[in-house]
Design a protein around this motif. Structure first.
Motif, mmCIF file in Angstrom:
data_model
loop_
_atom_site.group_PDB
_atom_site.id
_atom_site.type_symbol
_atom_site.label_atom_id
_atom_site.label_comp_id
_atom_site.label_asym_id
_atom_site.label_seq_id
_atom_site.Cartn_x
_atom_site.Cartn_y
_atom_site.Cartn_z
ATOM 1 N N ALA A 19 -48.716 -31.898 0.625
ATOM 2 C CA ALA A 19 -49.265 -31.262 -0.580
ATOM 3 C C ALA A 19 -48.708 -31.921 -1.836
ATOM 4 C CB ALA A 19 -48.955 -29.779 -0.567
ATOM 5 N N ARG A 20 -47.434 -32.256 -1.810
ATOM 6 C CA ARG A 20 -46.832 -32.898 -2.977
ATOM 7 C C ARG A 20 -47.446 -34.274 -3.209
ATOM 8 N NH1 ARG A 20 -42.439 -36.324 -4.327
ATOM 9 N NH2 ARG A 20 -41.602 -35.813 -6.404
ATOM 10 N N THR A 21 -47.660 -35.025 -2.127
ATOM 11 C CA THR A 21 -48.282 -36.343 -2.261
ATOM 12 C C THR A 21 -49.674 -36.230 -2.853
ATOM 13 O OG1 THR A 21 -47.017 -37.191 -0.370
ATOM 14 C CG2 THR A 21 -49.007 -38.404 -0.999
ATOM 15 N N ALA A 22 -50.410 -35.217 -2.403
ATOM 16 C CA ALA A 22 -51.760 -35.013 -2.926
ATOM 17 C C ALA A 22 -51.733 -34.702 -4.423
ATOM 18 C CB ALA A 22 -52.453 -33.890 -2.158
ATOM 19 N N GLY A 76 -41.722 -25.736 -18.477
ATOM 20 C CA GLY A 76 -42.864 -26.583 -18.167
ATOM 21 C C GLY A 76 -42.407 -27.933 -17.651
ATOM 22 N N ILE A 77 -43.136 -28.476 -16.677
ATOM 23 C CA ILE A 77 -42.806 -29.801 -16.133
ATOM 24 C C ILE A 77 -44.059 -30.678 -16.139
ATOM 25 C CG2 ILE A 77 -40.890 -29.010 -14.683
ATOM 26 C CD1 ILE A 77 -42.839 -29.099 -12.301
ATOM 27 N N PRO A 78 -43.887 -31.954 -16.421
ATOM 28 C CA PRO A 78 -45.047 -32.858 -16.393
ATOM 29 C C PRO A 78 -45.517 -33.109 -14.968
ATOM 30 C CG PRO A 78 -43.017 -34.081 -16.810
ATOM 31 C CD PRO A 78 -42.639 -32.634 -16.812
ATOM 32 N N VAL A 79 -46.821 -33.244 -14.810
ATOM 33 C CA VAL A 79 -47.432 -33.552 -13.510
ATOM 34 C C VAL A 79 -48.352 -34.754 -13.711
ATOM 35 C CG1 VAL A 79 -48.914 -32.718 -11.641
ATOM 36 C CG2 VAL A 79 -47.336 -31.143 -12.774
ATOM 37 N N PRO A 80 -48.189 -35.816 -12.942
ATOM 38 C CA PRO A 80 -49.024 -37.007 -13.126
ATOM 39 C C PRO A 80 -50.521 -36.675 -13.098
ATOM 40 C CG PRO A 80 -47.247 -37.469 -11.579
ATOM 41 C CD PRO A 80 -47.195 -35.996 -11.856
ATOM 42 N N GLY A 81 -51.246 -37.229 -14.061
ATOM 43 C CA GLY A 81 -52.686 -37.039 -14.097
ATOM 44 C C GLY A 81 -53.140 -35.738 -14.726
#
Length: 599
Positions: free
Chosen positions: A588-591, A496-501
């Protein structure tokens, strides 16, 4: 299950447990009968039997004892005293066993160093061992020299197979000094005052999520490991036990060794596991048993069929970590009559045995033995990695079928003792207090399990590997099993990896692919086998899966890379699009980072 089948199952379990308990019953924490005494007792019984063989030579029990005595006298000649530590970094060979058995005869502890370590990781292990003398062989000594500048104290390195011309003031050949030592057993009076509470070995954790920790193995725990499997396996002097596992870990170095050497059997060791040569070597050696870890069995199952795989004499396999989806094919394809799966951690006080042979289970605790076997499952929060407590502040037991963390009560006998690590702070983190009553103390395994209504336990995941996504718990090991069945997938590492928001962690899988990756075929496979929340959000392609010496995946670097293309490279996918997964573009990554992209 019918009444007769239930009775047979319980009889089989009871017999296995009785054999095990009978062998460990004599062990007492304050006794002066140590690990080396058990070995010497076996030598006196089976002196002329072959004790151990490697690729180069074989030794009888008498010869192995003589070699161990020479190592013991050499250690004394170096001024080493009781409770000192020697570090041992050597590939599997007969001298490995002779060295640490010999050191134990003069009360010196041995730190068993992972031969795969280099640089800072190796320096860390040498430093925390507090060993000023290091014994190595021609395959490993250069790694130690490279790490020497990073070690926190001076080292004297002794090397088997080192030419005189390679010696210097801090490195010496070991062959001549050991050969010149006495083969007579050191006087037992030299161990006077030592008990089973004293340290025999240090065995290091795999370091999959950080630097390895040195688990302190007192004589009581080493003896328990070895004697338990001498009883559980029912080995005899006629058996030959095949062991390709590293001797620096507990399964290969204690479980496999004890089953052979305490019963007069022959221990067949090899430098390392090779899937292609495994079956020809088993046949040639005449092995009747072998000790495994689960990934070894999976590798064998994934190999193409070969002529030798059913020409062997194996009647028994024992080990830990056999996956439920591998077990049926492993046992039927290779014609292994009996498999004994067990659970236990090197440093812990929790152990389970699957004497029934129920495929997929790591052990069983019948209801009538619940109070006698030291394991409980408690409800836990996988996000905080802490137990769930009720209004009274005490922990809650997990119900049948419910996932919980396995814990074992800490007490003052061999079944409940927790010896901890060389690092006292690391030891304290593994202790849970006020569990079922105020003041009680329990060892935290960090392993998530579930128990069914019949008492069978099933491994689910490591605590840190399970993560929450979309309000649900995701088991990395269960997802990995599904992914490795997908067409073209040779290896799968899930984390698992953290994703902002986003709350929780998004699932990511690092895949080793055979041929060209087909996103649609992959997506179709997992759509039918995994719920949406468990399907990996991100995929990355890797050339090879980095593993430890016992084939455990190293995840820490993968987690640190996240879904950053600069660190991962171009082979990065995100779930979505017509084919199920699509290349992750910069836009897509920026979004996603801005909270605008849906996951």
């Amino acid at each position: 299950m019918g009444l007769v089948a239930n009775i047979r199952r319980d009889v089989r379990f009871a017999r296995g447990l009785f054999r095990l308990l009978k062998r460990i019953k004599p062990i007492e924490l304050d006794s002066d009968v140590l690990l080396c005494d058990d070995f010497e007792e076996a030598v006196d019984k089976f002196a002329d039997n072959i004790a151990v063989e490697d690729e180069r030579r074989s030794l009888t029990y008498r010869d192995l004892d003589a070699m161990a005595n020479r190592f013991a006298h050499w250690a004394k000649s170096r001024g080493l005293r009781r409770s000192d530590t020697i570090a041992l970094m050597m590939t599997n060979r007969v001298e490995y066993l002779a060295a640490w058995i010999g050191f134990s005869k003069v009360g010196v502890a041995t730190a068993l160093i992972n031969t795969n370590l280099t640089g800072q990781g190796l320096a860390h292990c040498l430093t925390i061992s507090n060993a000023f003398q290091v014994v190595a062989d021609e395959d490993c000594w250069r790694q130690i020299e490279d790490a020497r500048p990073l070690v926190g104290h001076n080292l004297m390195l002794w090397v088997l197979g080192l030419d005189d011309e390679d010696e210097n003031s801090e490195r010496r050949g070991l062959d001549k000094p050991v050969r010149g030592g006495s083969s007579v057993r050191p006087a037992r009076s030299g161990r006077e005052g030592l008990t089973n509470r004293d340290t025999a070995l240090y065995i290091y954790t795999s370091g999959t999520t950080g630097l390895p920790k040195a688990a302190r193995i007192p004589h009581s725990r080493a003896r328990t490991y070895m004697r338990a499997f001498a009883g559980a396996t029912r080995s005899t002097p006629k058996d030959r036990i095949f062991n390709v596992l590293p001797l620096y870990h507990s399964t290969g170095g204690l479980v496999g060794v004890g089953a052979a050497l305490l019963n007069g059997a022959r221990l067949v060791i090899r430098k390392k596991f090779s899937a292609s040569s495994f079956w020809p070597d088993v046949v040639a050696s005449g092995a009747t048993m072998f000790v495994y870890i689960g990934e070894l069995c999976r590798y064998l199952v994934n190999c193409p069929p070969q002529a030798y795989e059913k020409k062997h004499k194996l009647r028994f396999a024992f080990g830990n970590g056999m996956r439920g989806d591998v077990w049926p094919e492993f046992q039927s394809r290779f014609n292994i009559p009996e498999v004994l799966e067990f659970y236990g951690s090197t440093e812990g006080n929790v152990s389970l045995f699957n004497f029934d042979g129920k495929q997929g289970a790591i052990g069983r605790v019948p209801s009538y033995l619940k109070k006698q076997i030291n394991i409980r499952l408690v409800q836990c929060d996988v996000e905080t990695e802490q137990p769930v407590r009720g209004p009274d502040g005490l922990c809650r037991l997990a119900r049948a079928g419910e996932i919980g963390e396995a814990i074992g009560e800490i007490g003052n006998d061999i079944r409940h003792d927790f010896s901890g690590y060389a690092d006292k702070a690391a030891s304290q983190k593994k202790i849970l207090t006020d569990v079922f009553k105020k003041g009680d103390r329990w060892f935290r395994t960090g392993d998530l399990m579930r128990q069914d209504a019949e008492g069978y336990f099933y491994f689910v995941d490591r605590m840190g590997d399970t993560f929450r996504w979309k309000g649900e718990n995701v088991s990395t090991s269960e997802v990995e099993q599904v992914l490795m069945d997908a067409p073209g997938v040779a290896e799968a590492i899930v984390y698992g990896i953290p994703v902002p928001g986003q709350e929780g962690k998004a699932g990511m899988a690092a895949l080793v692919i055979e041929g060209k990756f087909d996103p649609k075929t992959f997506a179709d496979h997992i759509n039918g086998k995994l719920p949406a929340y468990a399907q990996p959000v991100f995929l990355r392609m890797i050339e090879a899966a980095e593993t430890t010496g016992t084939f455990k995946y190293r995840k820490s670097d993968l987690v640190a890379d996240g879904f950053d293309p600069e660190r991962v490279g171009a082979s990065l996918y995100v779930r979505g699009g017509k084919s199920g997964y699509q290349k992750l573009t910069a836009a897509a990554r920026t979004a996603i980072l801005n909270g605008e992209g849906r996951l």
